[in-house]
Design an enzyme around this catalytic site. Structure first.
Site, mmCIF file in Angstrom:
data_model
loop_
_atom_site.group_PDB
_atom_site.id
_atom_site.type_symbol
_atom_site.label_atom_id
_atom_site.label_comp_id
_atom_site.label_asym_id
_atom_site.label_seq_id
_atom_site.Cartn_x
_atom_site.Cartn_y
_atom_site.Cartn_z
ATOM 1 N N SER A 249 0.822 -1.212 0.000
ATOM 2 C CA SER A 249 0.000 0.000 0.000
ATOM 3 C C SER A 249 0.854 1.260 0.000
ATOM 4 O O SER A 249 0.317 2.363 -0.041
ATOM 5 C CB SER A 249 -0.897 0.002 1.237
ATOM 6 O OG SER A 249 -0.088 0.037 2.396
ATOM 7 N N CYS A 250 2.185 1.112 0.066
ATOM 8 C CA CYS A 250 3.013 2.318 0.211
ATOM 9 C C CYS A 250 3.872 2.621 -1.005
ATOM 10 O O CYS A 250 3.689 3.656 -1.649
ATOM 11 C CB CYS A 250 3.899 2.175 1.435
ATOM 12 S SG CYS A 250 2.932 1.896 2.915
ATOM 13 N N PHE A 251 4.814 1.743 -1.325
ATOM 14 C CA PHE A 251 5.764 2.073 -2.397
ATOM 15 C C PHE A 251 5.074 2.473 -3.712
ATOM 16 O O PHE A 251 5.371 3.548 -4.241
ATOM 17 C CB PHE A 251 6.723 0.910 -2.661
ATOM 18 C CG PHE A 251 7.806 0.719 -1.628
ATOM 19 C CD1 PHE A 251 7.914 1.564 -0.533
ATOM 20 C CD2 PHE A 251 8.732 -0.311 -1.749
ATOM 21 C CE1 PHE A 251 8.899 1.386 0.425
ATOM 22 C CE2 PHE A 251 9.729 -0.495 -0.802
ATOM 23 C CZ PHE A 251 9.803 0.344 0.282
ATOM 24 N N LYS B 283 2.119 3.546 -4.471
ATOM 25 C CA LYS B 283 1.342 4.783 -4.348
ATOM 26 C C LYS B 283 2.248 5.995 -4.091
ATOM 27 O O LYS B 283 2.087 7.045 -4.712
ATOM 28 C CB LYS B 283 0.354 4.601 -3.189
ATOM 29 C CG LYS B 283 -0.352 5.854 -2.731
ATOM 30 C CD LYS B 283 -1.451 5.527 -1.735
ATOM 31 C CE LYS B 283 -1.056 5.699 -0.298
ATOM 32 N NZ LYS B 283 -1.004 6.994 0.274
ATOM 33 N N ASP B 284 3.212 5.823 -3.213
ATOM 34 C CA ASP B 284 4.043 6.976 -2.835
ATOM 35 C C ASP B 284 4.953 7.422 -3.982
ATOM 36 O O ASP B 284 5.157 8.614 -4.199
ATOM 37 C CB ASP B 284 4.887 6.648 -1.589
ATOM 38 C CG ASP B 284 4.010 6.491 -0.351
ATOM 39 O OD1 ASP B 284 2.793 6.754 -0.450
ATOM 40 O OD2 ASP B 284 4.536 6.090 0.709
#
Ligand code: UGA
Length: 461
Positions: free
Chosen positions: A278-280, A282-283
């Site tokens: 959910s992080c890399f 999207k970020d």
């Protein structure tokens, strides 16, 4: 301190529970009554190692949950905003943050005491000062810096290790609009007296979070691009290449005893079928889009995203190289979670591979030690079962694809040895010794590698 946290998603709940564990009185706020009820019964609505135990320890004494945001603000001195910031393809969606800020602002109107408001969600630089702060002032009729404090405090929690990352922080980044805000944040984290604390402004704190994740994602795509070159030219195995790179003493420093320190950072310099979670994804996309909108296109990050988009499909290309027609082929896909130690399947490379296999007409058997079924995906008509028995998953398979680095997959060579007609193995995580199974292909290895192998070479003593 008395602390309220808005949003009981991954970041909000882990942070809230750990803040209670270090001695604060915490109220978690969520719109979703079922999540609030679960937390009040000390049951985590998400899977995270150690979280249930910490909830059981703290719920009823220093931790509670509620749907009543006003009451939570009025009964606490500090509020953390930990709501979601989904990325819509162009920019991050700030509507949940804006709504939370407006509600906090309205509650602050009724609260004469100074209150600290901190953004913990991942947001692009400027959001705290240019979006959240004006909403708080408008709705409360009060002045930031005088009547209430404003700050930004990014999280650095890895799924699966979130509790230990919170309880043994490598860094605490405190971005405050002025001294009183930074001091209030310092008080919140005072029990972590040994952690490195970086005091800064909110904008820098926001940029630190994106930069940290973008660096790690860049390392992965860099390694994958080298892997793709190795498999293209042939006669070079990316694993051996990376062994040589990792031996640089600036990456793995040598102690006086001669031993090497192997920093966790080096694990991002391994080739594979891509990053997820959910992080890399999207970020990196959000920072690239942010750069573009500020007249500073992020060409490198755009490539990081592009490489990662294509990387899972390298597994399909390898499979087709061996079996040109996938119709009716039985494929075991090993590892559905985006990484080991987690049941999260968001943006998992395995899903890209699964979609492609199904479209090509393959019969797919899914395996994962913790995910038990998948459903609700655009390319799936019905829910698909995921088995947890490895032997069952590979039984009758023509090909086995490893997509997540679960430790249990290290037993594959042993299991395959027992079979009369072992399947072809395609290793998307470079977990297995390449000579340990009879039919082996892998990311970063040319298809004709067997003809070129010299086992005496490239072993590091
Ligand atoms: C990541 C960061 O590591 C945390 O510091 C950060 O706080 C968090 O995002 C966040 O922003 O909330 P996480 O997404 O839990 O944490 O996952 P990682 O363990 O960093 O792995 C990310 C992905 O990279 C996984 O899909 C993993 O399989 C992949 N990966 C990792 C590779 O493809 N190759 C590697 O060499 C290493």
């Amino acid at each position: 301190m008395k602390v309220s946290i808005i949003g009981t998603g991954y970041v909000g709940l882990v942070s809230g529970t750990c803040l209670a564990e270090i001695g604060h009185d915490v109220v978690c706020v969520d719109l979703d009554q079922s999540k609030v009820d679960a937390i009040n019964q000390a049951k985590a609505p998400i899977y995270e190692e150690g979280l249930d135990e910490l909830l059981q320890k703290n719920v009823g004494c220093r931790l509670r949950a509620t749907t009543d945001l006003d009451e939570a603000i009025l009964s606490t001195e500090a509020t953390l905003i930990a709501v979601g910031t989904p990325f819509d393809g162009n920019e991050i969606d700030l509507s949940y943050i804006e709504e939370a800020a407006a509600q906090i602002g309205r509650a602050l109107k009724e609260k004469p005491d100074w209150h600290m408001v901190t953004v913990k969600s991942t947001v692009v630089p400027g959001t705290t000062e240019d979006v959240v702060l004006p909403i708080l002032e408008r709705e409360s009729g009060r002045k930031a810096g005088r009547d209430f404090g404003v700050g930004m405090n990014p999280e650095f929690l890895r799924e699966g290790d979130a509790i230990s990352d919170f309880m043994s922080p490598d860094r605490i980044v405190l971005g405050g609009i002025e001294r009183a805000s930074r001091d209030s944040l310092k008080e919140l984290y005072a029990p972590f007296s040994r952690a490195d604390i970086l005091e800064t402004d909110p904008r820098t704190a926001e940029m630190i979070k994106y930069t940290a994740n973008s660096l790690l994602a860049t390392m992965i795509s860099f390694s994958n691009e080298i892997a793709n070159l190795c498999s293209e030219v042939g006669n070079i195995d990316v694993v051996d290449v990376m062994k040589g790179v990792h031996l640089d003493k600036r990456l793995t420093p040598i102690l006086e005893t001669g031993e090497r320190i192997v920093p966790a950072f080096t694990s991002y310099l391994e080739a594979g079928c891509g990053f997820g979670g959910s992080c890399f994804p999207k970020d990196v996309k959000a920072l690239a889009a942010y750069g573009k909108s500020h007249g500073s296109p992020m060409r490198m990050l755009e490539s990081v995203v592009e490489i990662n988009r294509d990387q899972p499909l390298k597994m399909i290309a390898m499979l087709k190289n061996r079996f040109p027609d996938l119709r009716g082929m039985r494929v075991a896909l090993l590892g559905i979670a985006f990484k080991p130690g987690s049941d999260d399947i968001r943006e998992s490379p395995a899903l890209v591979i699964l979609e492609s296999l199904l479209k090509a007409g393959a019969e797919v058997q899914l395996h994962d030690p913790v995910v038990d079924s998948i459903s609700g995906l655009p390319f799936l008509e019905h829910a698909m079962e995921v088995v947890s028995d490895l032997s069952k998953a590979i039984s009758g398979a023509d090909a086995v694809l490893i997509t997540t680095r679960w430790q249990s997959y290290a037993q594959l060579p042993e299991i395959l040895q027992e079979l009369d007609d072992p399947p072809h193995v395609i290793d998307g995580r470079r977990m297995l010794e390449k000579t340990s199974v009879s039919n082996y292909s892998a990311i970063g290895l040319a298809s004709d590698w067997r003809q070129m192998i010299d086992e005496e070479l490239c072993s590091v003593e």
